[in-house]
Structure formats: structure tokens, C-alpha cells
Enzyme design. Structure first.
Site, mmCIF file in Angstrom:
data_model
loop_
_atom_site.group_PDB
_atom_site.id
_atom_site.type_symbol
_atom_site.label_atom_id
_atom_site.label_comp_id
_atom_site.label_asym_id
_atom_site.label_seq_id
_atom_site.Cartn_x
_atom_site.Cartn_y
_atom_site.Cartn_z
ATOM 1 N N CYS A 333 -30.574 -59.431 -16.597
ATOM 2 C CA CYS A 333 -31.465 -60.565 -16.348
ATOM 3 C C CYS A 333 -31.994 -61.140 -17.668
ATOM 4 O O CYS A 333 -31.239 -61.719 -18.435
ATOM 5 C CB CYS A 333 -32.577 -60.168 -15.393
ATOM 6 S SG CYS A 333 -33.385 -61.585 -14.607
ATOM 7 N N HIS A 431 -30.260 -57.239 -10.861
ATOM 8 C CA HIS A 431 -31.123 -56.060 -10.843
ATOM 9 C C HIS A 431 -30.579 -55.079 -9.803
ATOM 10 O O HIS A 431 -29.971 -55.481 -8.810
ATOM 11 C CB HIS A 431 -32.549 -56.436 -10.466
ATOM 12 C CG HIS A 431 -33.269 -57.222 -11.520
ATOM 13 N ND1 HIS A 431 -33.597 -56.694 -12.738
ATOM 14 C CD2 HIS A 431 -33.723 -58.504 -11.522
ATOM 15 C CE1 HIS A 431 -34.236 -57.604 -13.458
ATOM 16 N NE2 HIS A 431 -34.322 -58.707 -12.755
#
Length: 486
Positions: A333, A431
């Protein structure tokens, strides 16, 4: 029809007193008994979040509590989530969507703004469930915050619900914590406290009995029970980084993760901590990114500021040396964005508007946008010629233009991530990527050419939930909470 839902709120004397875990345990205990139960937290402040099935963002603690209740997580279980992006500011997420910055709302008008959404979500859950177990935030004894409180007694008073208070004896001063917290509440707030729970007790309970008797006599409130210290207990932390791990002896794979000031979703690494073949090391200010096979740049709520911090610490030089010596680097991310050529924030989404040069290891450019990507995804990762099924979730404001070989193909036909031409650097927006069976082995083979022990993360979570639920059933007098309980 008027709701007939029974509700109970768990508040704590401090942060990390055990509120999140106790709510999860009570949800599992009730679910085992066939009760249609849901968790709820009016307001959460955390950088660990999850994506619900209805496409919203909530705190990960409520996501795990929903798992404990055997129900899908929804945005109404955590209607207000504050994600700090500076020391003074936070992004405000309401019923799953980012709506404003705390500075824009203003602290004095915050309760007027947020409470209607909190009560709306609570009433929706009341219509759907038999019982709601509610988690407070921090401590209700913060007298300076009482006027604008919607997270503890401010909510309990508005919703007219009973409260229990939990304290962690392992921190010391447990009787002062409980007695003092009660004493600092208003008269009406004190009346709605129906008892206390003491958490993480080690030793012979008889040695504690005189203190329990004193507390009950002084407060005229019962001690509902004393939960033991559970050695090796491991359930996702709400916000604090858990660095405990099971590695014993020589590890096969050494992983280093730098801790940014605004690190987000560090729960990505829980499965690494639980693997006996992996030595996971979190690195803080003043420490070096060294002795690593793999460096992983984690998520961030303030990517450009955390990238500046990375450079201030000299970690960019550590990464360059690591790559020069043949080491591997992965970004997740925000960490993925840092590995690119540039990160621009023209709207000031995460702080001051502007642009920053990335580390330049991946040929990609990111621009932060007002609309957040919130989605659960599945797909296939291709690395080292191996194809591995992946699943995870995306929470990011960045739109990234990628001019590299993608790391994975998603089920919706889109691609995610990138692999550098030198095959030493990879990145992804996903994630929870390590949670899927097989992904960790694929990454380990890419890094060290060897497998590591396979860990079933979902089973580990279920085992932890059941373990604390068993302790609650054994050590708490649940009839003080629900007299009709068998």
C-alpha cells in the site's frame, strides 16, 4: 415495532485494558449459545482498519469481533473511525466513508456532527440483533474530554445502557484504576456501572481476594470476575504494534519492517510473527534496516510525510545497500507507493498539498485522490514463475500509473502491483496478502529459495477467540450480565 435489543457496554480504565478482546469473547460466548449478537464501537481511533462486505471501512477490532459473533462485518458496527494523519489532525470516516478532516469539522462541534450517525447505526443494529456488545474507547475518566464524548459514557447515557469496566492488573495499580475511574464519573454515570472485570491476573486468586472484597465494599459494585493471564495468547491488536513472536533458534527468513510515524495495518505482519521459520523485526527511529533477507515497507496514513521520515532516518541508504548486496524489498500500500518514482497530493488529502520524489525502484507514479479505494479482492500472483492464489483488501487514496510487469491479476480482470526488472523489488496494494495459504511460501522462495512453515491464519484467529471465550465462561459470573443465561 420498537427495538427490544439488550445491550452491554465494556469500558476500560486505560487503553489496552482488554476491552476489544473482552467484547470479542462475549460475542463468541453468546453466539455459541445461539444468541444473535453483534459488536459495536461508537468511535474508534486507529490506523488498523478493514473493508466490510458492503464496501466500507471500519476498525479491524470490530472486524474481528464480527468474526467472533459469526456474522459479516458491517459499517454500522463502527460508525465513526478516526485515522490520525498528523499529531493534530485525523481523517474522519463516517459509516464506512471518509467525509472530512477533523480540523475542518472542529473539535467543539464534533459531537453535534458525529452523534447522529452513531445513534443511527446503533438503532439499525438494534433492529437486526438480539444483543449488542459495545466497546468503549480509552477511558471514561478523561474529564477534559467529557463534554464532547461520544465514545464512552457520552454514548452510554444517550443510549441508556449498562456498563462494565475492565482493568489490566498486569499494568499495576488495578484497584486505584478501578476505584479512581468510578470516582471520576458523574452520579448518573456511576449508577449505570454494574460491575468490574480484572484482566491478565497471574498467580493464586486467593492472594487477590482481600482486594476484591475491599473494592466491592468501597464501590458497592460486584467484581464480575478475574480473567487469567493467557500465555501465548495472540489476537489482532487494535492499534499498538505487537512484536512478540514464536521464533526459536535459527530462522530461515529474516524480515525487517520500518515503523513509520503513521504506520497503518501492521496486522499484515501478524502471520509472520506466528511463523517459527521467520524472524520478524520492527525497526524504529535510530535503528538500522540491516540483518535482513527481506525489507517490507508497510502501509502509511501519511505517505509523503512517512517517506520524508524514512529519509531522515537514513533508511533510504539502508535500502539501497540492501538491494546492492542482492537483498529483496517489498512494499504494501503506502510502502508500495514509496517505491515508485513520485507521489503527488494536489488536494492535500494526507497533509500539505505537494509532490515528493519516491525511492525510484519501481516505474510507477501515484497521485492521491479524494475518492478512496475500498474493496476486498482475490486473484493470482505470479512470482518466480509460480502462480499463487491471493486474497486481500485495498484501502488507499492513491491512483497509481504502473509501467512495470504486474505482480498479480485480479478476478475482476484488473492487475495489481509491480515487479522490478531486476526482480529484487515488488509492491502491491493488497493488505492481508500473507494471510492466504501459499503466498508466504512463494515470497520466501523468491527471497531465499526455500519454503517456510505453512500457517493457517484464520484458524489461529478462531483458536484465539475460542480460547478467550472459554476463559470468560470459566472465570466471569455471566449471570450478573444476563440473568436469564443458562
Amino acid at each position: 415495532m420498537q427495538p427490544t435489543t439488550k445491550a452491554l457496554m465494556v469500558q476500560g480504565t486505560t487503553s489496552d485494558a482488554g476491552k476489544s478482546v473482552l467484547v470479542a469473547a462475549l460475542c463468541r460466548v453468546l453466539a455459541r449459545k445461539g444468541v444473535n449478537v453483534a459488536p459495536f464501537k461508537p468511535q474508534n481511533m486507529a490506523l488498523n482498519s478493514a473493508v466490510t462486505a458492503d464496501g466500507g471501512e471500519i476498525g479491524r477490532a470490530q472486524y474481528v469481533q464480527a468474526m467472533a459473533a459469526n456474522i459479516p462485518a458491517s459499517v454500522d458496527m463502527n460508525p465513526v473511525l478516526l485515522k490520525p494523519n498528523t499529531d493534530m489532525g485525523a481523517q474522519v470516516i463516517v459509516q464506512g466513508k471518509a467525509v472530512a478532516d477533523m480540523n475542518a469539522i472542529g473539535y467543539q462541534s464534533y459531537k453535534e456532527f458525529a452523534l447522529p450517525f452513531v445513534m443511527d447505526s446503533f438503532h439499525k443494529l438494534q433492529q437486526q440483533f438480539d444483543t449488542i456488545v459495545i466497546e468503549g474507547a480509552g477511558s471514561p475518566a478523561e474529564v477534559n474530554l467529557r463534554e464532547n464524548d461520544i465514545a464512552n459514557m457520552g454514548f452510554a447515557e444517550e443510549a441508556d445502557i449498562p456498563v462494565i469496566i475492565i482493568a489490566d492488573i498486569d499494568k499495576g495499580g488495578v484497584f486505584a484504576h478501578l476505584y479512581g475511574t468510578l470516582a471520576l464519573l458523574s452520579e448518573s454515570e456511576q449508577k449505570r456501572v454494574i460491575g468490574f472485570v480484572i484482566n491478565r491476573f497471574r498467580g493464586d486468586l486467593s492472594l487477590l481476594q482481600s482486594g476484591l472484597d475491599w473494592l466491592e465494599q468501597k464501590t458497592n459494585k460486584p467484581v464480575i470476575g478475574v480473567l487469567p493471564y493467557l500465555h501465548g495468547f495472540d489476537l489482532e491488536a487494535e492499534d499498538a504494534i505487537n512484536s512478540s513472536q514464536v521464533t526459536q533458534g535459527e530462522a530461515k527468513l529474516n524480515v525487517v519492517v520500518p515503523v513509520f510515524p503513521r504506520i497503518s495495518n501492521h496486522t499484515d505482519f501478524d502471520i509472520l510473527r506466528s511463523n517459527p521459520d521467520i524472524n520478524l523485526r520492527y525497526v524504529g527511529p535510530g535503528e538500522r534496516l540491516d540483518r535482513a533477507d527481506l525489507i517490507v515497507l508497510p502501509g502509511s496514513k501519511s505517505v509523503r510525510n512517512d517517506l520524508a521520515h524514512l529519509r531522515e532516518q537514513g533508511w533510504d541508504k539502508d535500502i539501497a545497500r540492501h538491494i546492492r548486496l542482492g537483498g529483496k524489498v517489498m512494499g504494501i500500500c503506502g510502502g508500495y507507493q514509496m517505491l515508485g518514482k513520485s507521489i503527488s497530493d494536489p488536494l492535500g488529502i494526507e497533509g500539505e498539498a505537494g509532490s515528493s520524489d519516491g525511492l525510484g525502484y519501481l516505474d510507477l507514479m501515484t497521485e492521491l485522490a479524494a475518492e478512496k479505494t475500498l474493496t476486498n479482492v482475490v486473484g493470482t500472483m505470479t512470482l518466480q514463475g509460480l502462480q499463487t492464489k491471493v486474497k486481500g483488501y485495498e484501502i488507499h487514496a492513491g491512483v497509481t500509473q504502473v509501467n512495470e510487469q504486474p505482480l498479480m491479476t485480479l478476478s475482476n480482470g484488473q492487475t495489481d502491483g509491480a515487479i522490478s526488472d531486476c526482480n529484487q523489488v515488488i509492491g502491491t496494494y493488497l493488505h492481508g496478502i500473507f494471510d492466504a495459504s501459499g503466498v508466504l511460501n512463494t515470497v520466501a522462495n523468491w527471497v531465499i529459495g526455500d519454503n517456510v512453515t505453512s500457517i493457517n491464519h484464520t484458524k489461529n484467529q478462531e483458536d484465539a477467540i475460542n480460547r478467550i471465550a472459554d476463559a470468560v465462561e470459566e472465570h466471569l459470573n455471566l449471570k450478573l450480565l444476563w440473568p436469564e443465561m443458562d
